[in-house]
Design a protein around this motif. Sequence first.
Motif, PDB file in Angstrom:
ATOM      1  N   SER A   1       0.806  -1.219   0.000  1.00  0.00           N
ATOM      2  CA  SER A   1       0.000   0.000   0.000  1.00  0.00           C
ATOM      3  C   SER A   1       0.839   1.269   0.000  1.00  0.00           C
ATOM      4  N   SER A   2       2.142   1.161   0.293  1.00  0.00           N
ATOM      5  CA  SER A   2       2.983   2.346   0.365  1.00  0.00           C
ATOM      6  C   SER A   2       4.441   1.921   0.264  1.00  0.00           C
ATOM      7  N   VAL A   3       5.346   2.907   0.292  1.00  0.00           N
ATOM      8  CA  VAL A   3       6.781   2.586   0.253  1.00  0.00           C
ATOM      9  C   VAL A   3       7.184   1.764   1.467  1.00  0.00           C
ATOM     10  N   GLY A   4       6.403   1.852   2.554  1.00  0.00           N
ATOM     11  CA  GLY A   4       6.709   1.068   3.746  1.00  0.00           C
ATOM     12  C   GLY A   4       6.506  -0.422   3.557  1.00  0.00           C
ATOM     13  N   SER A   5       5.863  -0.820   2.459  1.00  0.00           N
ATOM     14  CA  SER A   5       5.634  -2.238   2.185  1.00  0.00           C
ATOM     15  C   SER A   5       6.842  -2.901   1.515  1.00  0.00           C
ATOM     16  N   ARG A   6       7.804  -2.118   1.080  1.00  0.00           N
ATOM     17  CA  ARG A   6       8.932  -2.676   0.334  1.00  0.00           C
ATOM     18  C   ARG A   6       9.857  -3.490   1.225  1.00  0.00           C
ATOM     19  N   ILE A   7      10.380  -4.579   0.674  1.00  0.00           N
ATOM     20  CA  ILE A   7      11.391  -5.375   1.359  1.00  0.00           C
ATOM     21  C   ILE A   7      12.768  -4.756   1.172  1.00  0.00           C
ATOM     22  N   ALA A   8      13.037  -4.321  -0.052  1.00  0.00           N
ATOM     23  CA  ALA A   8      14.347  -3.755  -0.379  1.00  0.00           C
ATOM     24  C   ALA A   8      14.232  -2.946  -1.660  1.00  0.00           C
ATOM     25  N   THR A   9      15.231  -2.109  -1.911  1.00  0.00           N
ATOM     26  CA  THR A   9      15.361  -1.420  -3.189  1.00  0.00           C
ATOM     27  C   THR A   9      16.787  -1.567  -3.687  1.00  0.00           C
ATOM     28  N   VAL A  10      16.942  -1.521  -5.005  1.00  0.00           N
ATOM     29  CA  VAL A  10      18.264  -1.516  -5.631  1.00  0.00           C
ATOM     30  C   VAL A  10      18.260  -0.439  -6.706  1.00  0.00           C
ATOM     31  N   VAL A  11      19.274   0.412  -6.687  1.00  0.00           N
ATOM     32  CA  VAL A  11      19.443   1.443  -7.709  1.00  0.00           C
ATOM     33  C   VAL A  11      20.707   1.129  -8.490  1.00  0.00           C
ATOM     34  N   PHE A  12      20.597   1.160  -9.808  1.00  0.00           N
ATOM     35  CA  PHE A  12      21.758   0.875 -10.639  1.00  0.00           C
ATOM     36  C   PHE A  12      21.643   1.621 -11.956  1.00  0.00           C
ATOM     37  N   ARG A  13      22.720   1.630 -12.697  1.00  0.00           N
ATOM     38  CA  ARG A  13      22.710   2.199 -14.043  1.00  0.00           C
ATOM     39  C   ARG A  13      22.957   1.059 -15.020  1.00  0.00           C
ATOM     40  N   GLY A  14      21.984   0.811 -15.898  1.00  0.00           N
ATOM     41  CA  GLY A  14      22.126  -0.325 -16.800  1.00  0.00           C
ATOM     42  C   GLY A  14      20.983  -0.438 -17.784  1.00  0.00           C
ATOM     43  N   ASN A  15      20.822  -1.625 -18.314  1.00  0.00           N
ATOM     44  CA  ASN A  15      19.823  -1.897 -19.344  1.00  0.00           C
ATOM     45  C   ASN A  15      18.496  -2.275 -18.692  1.00  0.00           C
TER      46      ASN A  15
END
Length: 376
Positions: free
Chosen positions: A348-362
């Motif tokens: 329901s919100s960003v609080g539901s996320r387990i994890a995030t990954v930020v990268f530069r790629g395809n």
Amino acid sequence: MEENFILGGAASVFDLKSIGDSFKQMGINIKFSDCEFMKQFSRPQDKQITTWTGKAYHGEKLIPLSEYWVSQCLESNGTNCCISENALKASRDKLFFNKLMEENNFDSLKTFEDFSTAVDYVNQGNSIVVKPKGLLSGYGVQIINQCNISMLNKSFQDAANIHNRTLRLFDMKNCGAMITELLKGVEYSADVFIFKERFSIVRLAQKVVSSLNGRPCALAYKLINPCSLITDALKNWCSVLFSKNDISFVQFDFIVTDSSRIVPIDFSPRVGGGISQLMMELQNFSGINPYASAIMGHTVNVPEDKFLVQLNYLSGKDGYVENDDYKLAEGTQQIYKHKGDYVISTPSSVGSRIATVVFRGNFNEVDFGSLVIRNL
């Protein structure tokens, strides 16, 4: 003569010194403020120049960066900010927002005023969305189709009666529910900055949105450079929401349909949330703070050979995490749910996320199915 403003919600952005310097060049002296419960999200150098009272001060105008501070503007009936009545009202009443777009001959979501019309629409093979009229994120949002049409009444009542801790913290009030069509197309998210009729784009992101247990959820964001059609649409929407002396950041979600209609689906006079790390990577790549740049009337160009991407990992089931050795993609990783934490499969919100990954790629090589983790 300099004007004095409070930038409320300072933890929602970063590199506050650069942002303050840009405002200074525009003739505005900025003080930074936020709530104590947001202090944990602020960078050390930003904490030092932020006041953590959660209050706006008498005689100083407010520029909100988060929903809590939009609530502060609404509480004063707009007297403590430079945001029009239309924009403030539209931010907490999506029916009003849709009608405002329609009245000005812009594409808008089809809405249903009664259950029978909505049911007829679904029985023609379409899907609809039930959601609160004025809340943030995905609280209470439910996709209804022919398989679960019997849930329509309950989903509507649930959406109309949501009350939770986040809403209390942000001083938000639920004001009923609404039913709209579910548009097919590509969803986007944009932040812009309005300075007395001058318009600039902070960032534009293409989203990958999927349905998880009947809830739409953002699995990924890809920063892109805006085309003229999207830029013109954003300008047009702002022209009917804001007045000539308004000063505000603005967040839009919208869909570009298969027939090239550009349809706004959500709006608020603040910055978008949940992508701070992605925006930091944009600054790392360009050497320019995107918020500070927009204040000066410029948009930071993003790389198009290898895109800046954020992946959101979600849970495929309810329960406690037993194994937090997640198989995440390579990149800048942030893990929010650890062993022993409770996770839900109805995000329901960003609080539901387990994890995030930020990268530069395809972007096209991402296995989006792997972002819903079921083995916890």
